[in-house]
Design an enzyme around this catalytic site. Structure first.
Site, short mmCIF file in Angstrom:
data_model
loop_
_atom_site.label_atom_id
_atom_site.label_comp_id
_atom_site.label_asym_id
_atom_site.label_seq_id
_atom_site.Cartn_x
_atom_site.Cartn_y
_atom_site.Cartn_z
N VAL A 119 0.84 -1.20 0.00
CA VAL A 119 0.00 0.00 0.00
C VAL A 119 0.88 1.25 0.00
CG1 VAL A 119 -1.79 1.29 1.21
CG2 VAL A 119 -1.84 -1.22 1.21
N LYS A 120 0.67 2.07 -1.02
CA LYS A 120 1.47 3.29 -1.19
C LYS A 120 0.75 4.47 -0.55
CE LYS A 120 4.10 5.30 -5.04
NZ LYS A 120 4.19 5.29 -6.52
#
Length: 218
Positions: A86-87
């Protein structure tokens, strides 16, 4: 050093994967839009398609900028595939979200990092990767490679396990410079990776070998 491809283009991802040097992929909303991928369901399906090609980590970016929204989006993204990272943007609620994801066993990439202080906070929150933006700093007459070197040195000194993922890589020379200062990962366009193959002496040497072969063998 690991190579991630910074794109949402499936053909380029397949080409890099077939080359045998691809370790992962990074994406963002701009790259998705460039490929004409719109709508939450289509974007999620596209992430799944990328994960089917790539054997390594795939960074999928949240759109929300508040803690609750990032957590909600991030948990949905993480459930898509085990390869998803997850960025999250390097803002206050982003750091808070990274800590939340860390406690849940969800891996993260802290993006839009432009200072050692930001990188320190990301590591303390437990980010899997931190992404200093080399090219964007160079664009404003700052030194992106120097920032990568500072972060690498800081993490080594204090024993942080967060990997330094050099982002906004524009050229093949950027890759070499990131290699020299010890970046764990470089995420870049396919053209920059393929540029590592090019050298005039390789071309001239191959031409000589082939010419000599044809002289002897007709």
């Amino acid at each position: 050093m690991k190579f991630f491809l910074d794109t949402a283009n499936l053909d380029q991802i397949r080409e890099a994967n077939d080359l045998g040097v691809l370790d992962g992929v990074t994406t963002n909303p701009s790259l998705m839009a460039k490929e004409g991928i719109r709508g939450e369901e289509n974007i999620r399906n596209h992430y799944v398609e990328i994960c089917r090609i790539v054997g390594g980590d795939v960074s999928a970016e949240v759109i929300s900028t508040d803690f609750e929204g990032m957590v909600r989006e991030g948990e949905v993204l993480a459930d898509l595939d085990p390869h998803i990272v997850v960025k999250v943007p390097c803002i206050a609620d982003g750091i808070k979200a990274i800590r939340h994801f860390t406690t849940k066993g969800i891996r993260t990439n802290c993006t839009l990092v432009f200072s050692p202080g930001q990188a320190l906070l990301a590591a303390k929150a437990g980010a899997t990767y931190v992404s200093p933006f080399v090219g964007r700093l160079d664009d404003i007459s700052s030194d992106g490679i120097a920032l990568v070197a500072q972060i690498v040195k800081m993490y080594s000194y204090y024993g942080y396990s967060t990997e330094v993922l050099a982002a906004s890589i524009r050229t093949t020379q950027h890759i070499i410079q990131c290699l020299e200062v010890g970046a764990d990962v470089a995420t870049c366009p396919l053209s920059a990776i393929k540029g590592l193959l090019r050298h005039p002496l390789t071309d001239s040497g191959l031409a000589t070998f082939l010419a000599d072969y044809h002289k002897l063998n007709g």
